[in-house]
Design a protein around this motif. Structure first.
Motif, PDB file in Angstrom:
ATOM      1  N   GLU A 144      68.965 -36.802 -65.042  1.00  0.00           N
ATOM      2  CA  GLU A 144      69.722 -37.508 -66.067  1.00  0.00           C
ATOM      3  C   GLU A 144      71.113 -37.838 -65.551  1.00  0.00           C
ATOM      4  N   SER A 145      71.629 -38.978 -65.968  1.00  0.00           N
ATOM      5  CA  SER A 145      72.959 -39.399 -65.547  1.00  0.00           C
ATOM      6  C   SER A 145      73.857 -39.494 -66.762  1.00  0.00           C
ATOM      7  N   ILE A 146      75.052 -38.949 -66.665  1.00  0.00           N
ATOM      8  CA  ILE A 146      76.029 -39.017 -67.749  1.00  0.00           C
ATOM      9  C   ILE A 146      77.226 -39.832 -67.262  1.00  0.00           C
ATOM     10  N   ILE A 147      77.795 -40.615 -68.143  1.00  0.00           N
ATOM     11  CA  ILE A 147      78.935 -41.449 -67.759  1.00  0.00           C
ATOM     12  C   ILE A 147      80.204 -40.605 -67.822  1.00  0.00           C
ATOM     13  N   LYS A 148      80.574 -40.046 -66.683  1.00  0.00           N
ATOM     14  CA  LYS A 148      81.818 -39.284 -66.594  1.00  0.00           C
ATOM     15  C   LYS A 148      82.326 -39.300 -65.159  1.00  0.00           C
ATOM     16  N   GLU A 149      83.589 -39.038 -65.001  1.00  0.00           N
ATOM     17  CA  GLU A 149      84.217 -39.076 -63.685  1.00  0.00           C
ATOM     18  C   GLU A 149      83.581 -38.054 -62.754  1.00  0.00           C
ATOM     19  N   GLY A 150      83.358 -38.498 -61.515  1.00  0.00           N
ATOM     20  CA  GLY A 150      82.751 -37.625 -60.513  1.00  0.00           C
ATOM     21  C   GLY A 150      81.254 -37.769 -60.386  1.00  0.00           C
TER      22      GLY A 150
END
Length: 417
Positions: free
Chosen positions: A360-366
């Motif tokens: 899963e991919s989350i939209i956050k820095e890094g």
């Protein structure tokens, strides 16, 4: 790959920036910064698009591309390009090819064809050799090669003992077994839903009972074996009830529904158009309503396009002789938005990843950039100019849809229409 996305509204309930309009800086394929306003001193590629919204990359648990063997229908390369332009950063590829993908070498081949593409391909190996329903294929070897599940695409396993053994064997290494929900002796030569429309049109009917009997059988086998089962593309109200009851018993079962079975009914068959010949067949509005409710309460785990390109020679024939299938990648977002809100639609298109071993991919820095770029507020009539697939057999041609995708950013690549 470096880029600066300007003025994008983030639609990701797991992100700290959900519903905020921000700039997103991407450096070397990773999200370096998210802020209200980001300057561009390094002259990175700027992405400015009308009413731009950004979500996690989408996942489809059932696509067919044809290659190897049916390249006239679709190639892996063009299929992945179509998926990317349609917002999908990962797809699970069915063993719907010739030869069937049923060995370590076959899995390795299709993975090699998808290397360095923006959309990641996750191969599904055949459950039985050549998908003939007689002998189990090399499940463990295919798992080691990268297969995420095992499925004889749209071919039911008629032998219950074979399904029992498959569930038992695959459970030794956490393998996901898929079973197409149709009892062939009940469905017979039916080509459409058995209902008043099939009688009126003079087409042989495939009753809901055929699906429900198979699901009931497989759920009994699942309870006995304590295995791991996925039931793709359910289509009836009773099927939803059966799976809801199984989940209440804590069985390890998941299921999907094809988008066309949510949006279209057998009323579409009026003109004998073979674009509407799909498997399972289009059912009634009552079934559609039950499927939608099943998605809302979590009984149904995911939606799928069940994207299945078929060349014109196999569709432009009499209804009885036409092949089953519709393409669905290009129309997925717009069709779902005729039923659900934008937030719910995007949520449905990102579900199912964990079940098929997709990170899963989350939209956050890094985090690695794994993004879908879209405009949720475009009303338009879907036509052939919207289709990137080699085959044009879409059940949604001529339909009013709502919402378009611009493309994706994933795997350190940008693909925009």
């Amino acid at each position: 790959m470096n880029a600066l996305i300007k003025s994008a509204t983030i639609v990701d309930s797991k992100s700290d920036f959900h519903n905020e309009t921000v700039d997103i800086l991407i450096e070397k394929g990773r999200i370096a910064k998210i802020s209200k306003r980001i300057s561009n001193p390094n002259n990175y590629r700027e992405i400015k698009l009308d009413n731009l919204h950004v979500s996690q990359g989408w996942f489809d648990s059932s696509v067919s591309f044809g290659e190897p063997g049916y390249e006239e229908r679709e190639t892996i390369e063009n299929g992945l390009k179509t998926a990317a332009q349609s917002g999908f950063t990962s797809v699970a590829l069915n063993a719907n090819s010739n030869p069937v993908i049923d060995s370590y070498a076959d899995i390795t081949f299709v993975k090699s064809k998808a290397q360095s593409k923006a959309t990641s391909l996750y191969p599904i190996g055949a459950l039985t050799k050549s998908s003939n329903g007689k002998d189990l294929a090399e499940l463990f070897d295919m798992k080691n090669a990268g297969a995420v599940a095992f499925y004889d695409y749209q071919k039911p396993i008629s032998n219950p003992n074979l399904m029992k053994i498959a569930l038992q064997y695959a459970s030794n290494f956490g393998g996901l077994v898929c079973s197409f929900p149709q009892e062939s002796k009940i469905s017979g030569k039916g080509v459409v839903n058995e209902n008043i429309n099939s009688t009126r049109l003079g087409l042989k009917g495939n009753p809901a009972l055929a699906e429900e009997l198979q699901i009931a059988r497989d759920l009994f086998l699942l309870e006995y074996t304590e295995g791991k089962l996925h039931i793709p593309t359910i289509s009836t109200a009773k099927s939803v009830e059966l799976i809801r009851a199984a989940k209440q018993k804590k069985l390890d079962v998941s299921c999907s529904v094809a988008i066309h079975n949510l949006v279209l009914t057998d009323d579409s068959l009026e003109g004998f158009d073979t674009r509407y010949k799909v498997l399972p067949p289009l059912r009634t509005q009552n079934d559609c309503d039950a499927l939608i409710e099943g998605l809302k309460d979590g009984t149904i785990d995911m939606v799928t396009t069940d994207h299945n390109p078929i060349d014109i020679e196999d569709k432009k024939v009499e209804f009885d002789f036409a092949k089953y299938g519709t393409i669905g990648l290009e129309s997925a977002f717009g069709a779902l938005q005729t039923v659900f809100t934008t937030k719910k639609t995007i949520g449905l298109l990102t579900q199912g990843k964990e079940r098929f071993g997709v990170k899963e991919s989350i939209i956050k820095e890094g985090e690695a950039a794994d993004l879908c770029l879209l405009n949720p507020n475009v009303n338009y009539q879907f036509d052939k100019s919207d289709i990137t697939s080699r085959s044009k057999n879409s059940a949604f041609l001529g339909m009013e849809l709502n919402g378009k995708t611009y493309g994706i950013i994933a795997n350190n690549k940008i693909v925009l229409k």
